[in-house]
Scaffold this motif. Structure first.
Motif, short mmCIF file in Angstrom:
data_model
loop_
_atom_site.label_atom_id
_atom_site.label_comp_id
_atom_site.label_asym_id
_atom_site.label_seq_id
_atom_site.Cartn_x
_atom_site.Cartn_y
_atom_site.Cartn_z
N ALA A 189 44.10 19.76 36.28
CA ALA A 189 44.06 21.12 36.34
C ALA A 189 43.04 21.36 35.11
O ALA A 189 42.15 22.40 35.44
CB ALA A 189 45.46 21.89 36.06
N VAL A 190 43.19 20.87 33.81
CA VAL A 190 42.50 21.01 32.90
C VAL A 190 40.97 20.50 33.26
O VAL A 190 39.91 21.29 32.90
CB VAL A 190 42.83 20.55 31.73
CG1 VAL A 190 41.90 20.67 30.41
CG2 VAL A 190 44.21 21.32 31.13
N LYS A 191 40.92 19.37 33.72
CA LYS A 191 39.67 18.94 34.31
C LYS A 191 38.74 19.79 35.08
O LYS A 191 37.75 19.95 35.00
CB LYS A 191 39.89 17.75 34.81
CG LYS A 191 38.61 17.02 35.66
CD LYS A 191 37.74 16.36 34.56
CE LYS A 191 36.41 15.96 34.99
NZ LYS A 191 35.36 15.33 34.06
N GLU A 192 39.69 20.37 35.97
CA GLU A 192 39.15 21.32 36.91
C GLU A 192 38.61 22.82 36.34
O GLU A 192 37.26 23.17 36.54
CB GLU A 192 39.85 21.88 38.23
CG GLU A 192 39.39 22.78 39.04
CD GLU A 192 40.42 22.81 40.36
OE1 GLU A 192 39.97 23.05 41.59
OE2 GLU A 192 41.69 22.60 40.15
N ALA A 193 39.53 23.12 35.30
CA ALA A 193 39.11 24.16 34.51
C ALA A 193 37.77 24.04 33.56
O ALA A 193 36.80 25.19 33.23
CB ALA A 193 40.14 24.74 33.68
N CYS A 194 37.35 22.89 33.02
CA CYS A 194 36.31 22.33 32.47
C CYS A 194 35.00 22.47 33.29
O CYS A 194 33.91 22.86 32.70
CB CYS A 194 36.34 20.94 32.40
SG CYS A 194 37.37 20.47 30.71
#
Length: 331
Positions: A189-194
């Motif tokens: 999820a954090v990777k996607e938010a990046c």
């Protein structure tokens, strides 16, 4: 290295955002992910520490030393992560990152400046046009004790302000409780938010993971979830980067690329203070992962005081003498 596989495919939003490296199926469930991670070869702690110590005795002289000093400078993520950080301090740090030694224009710039999300815009302005990246810690750094919604908001704030890189912390409590899928899904999820442009560094806080086996498992978990870098530590606990835990992570990225074709970077952080220390880590990189990782795109030092000693040693190599204590700024 042979690793276990599962027959079922991962599903859901987190899985759909994960990279296509052929290992997403192991994250189909907690049980499949646990089976994979606990199926990794156990770490021979004595052998690991002996090899790290042995590589640390290598000696580098003259032109090779000069190359190593400049390479190490170019790999520094110059960091300030204090409650007392001010815009002025961050601007000064940015100026130092761009021109570490104002008296010597041949000195390379550092790789990045690393700050809290609210200081990203200030850092971005300070390094504008230089090629120095701005990294931001996020996800409720350093403890990571917050809801996923808050963690993602933290990341989005940093990226919106212009962060080129995001350094997230994993939920160590979830990891140590064996909730591997929760940790995996947060990283995805954090990777996607990046978004498409910000690279993601995943911090394990190795000093809290207790065992080398856990560090190996965390390394593979982070890479499977899409980390662009795996990072040892926040620098906020008693045990941070060590030659042994960094060696173990270098072995992990080497083996991961051999299996998937995907290269992942490594960032030791915390406790690396001298040029001699940095050189030992560069030897670890060269002898373990290989020359492909001897580049700031794939290897970083998370540090502040390290840069000062690198500059002092560089000046000593050029002139044959050490400068006075005011030769470099005190961070």
């Amino acid at each position: 290295m042979t690793t276990p596989t599962t027959a079922s495919a991962a599903s859901g939003t987190a899985a759909s955002a994960a990279p296509a490296h052929g290992l997403t199926d192991v994250a189909a469930s907690d049980s499949t992910l646990r089976r994979f991670l606990h199926g990794l070869p156990g770490v021979d702690a004595v052998g690991l520490e002996a090899r790290a110590a042995s590589l640390g005795t290598r000696s580098i002289k003259t032109t090779a030393k000069a190359f190593a000093l400049d390479l190490a400078i170019s790999m520094v993520d110059l960091t300030t992560l204090e409650g007392a950080d001010t815009p002025g301090k961050v601007r000064a740090l940015g100026a130092k990152a761009v021109r570490p030694d104002p008296t010597d224009r041949t000195s390379p710039a550092t790789a990045a400046v690393c700050v809290y999300p609210d200081m990203v815009a200030t850092a971005k302005e300070a390094v504008a046009g230089s090629g120095v990246k701005v990294a931001s810690v996020a996800t409720a750094f350093p403890a990571g004790r917050a809801s996923l919604e808050i963690k993602l908001a933290d990341v989005r704030e940093a990226v919106a302000a212009g962060a080129d890189e995001v350094d997230m912390v994993i939920d160590r409590g979830a990891f140590l409780a064996g909730k591997y899928l929760k940790v995996y899904e947060e990283i995805v999820a954090v990777k996607e938010a990046c978004g498409a442009d910000a690279r993601l560094k995943v911090i394990f806080e190795t000093g809290e993971l207790s065992t080398y086996d856990n560090i190996r498992r965390a390394s593979w978990l982070g890479m499977i979830a899409g980390a662009d870098f795996i990072k040892t530590s926040t620098g906020k606990v008693a045990v941070n980067a060590t030659p042994a835990n960094t060696l173990l992570m270098l072995e992990a990225v080497r083996d991961f690329r051999a299996q998937t074709g995907i290269q992942v970077g490594v960032k030791p952080a915390g406790g690396i203070r001298t040029a001699k220390d940095a050189t030992k880590f560069l030897v670890l990189v060269n002898e373990t992962a290989g020359e492909d990782w001897l580049d700031s795109h794939w290897f970083r030092f998370g540090a502040s005081s390290l840069l000062n000693d690198l500059l002092m040693q560089r000046q000593k190599l050029a002139t044959g003498r050490y400068s006075g204590p005011d030769y470099v700024t005190v961070d």
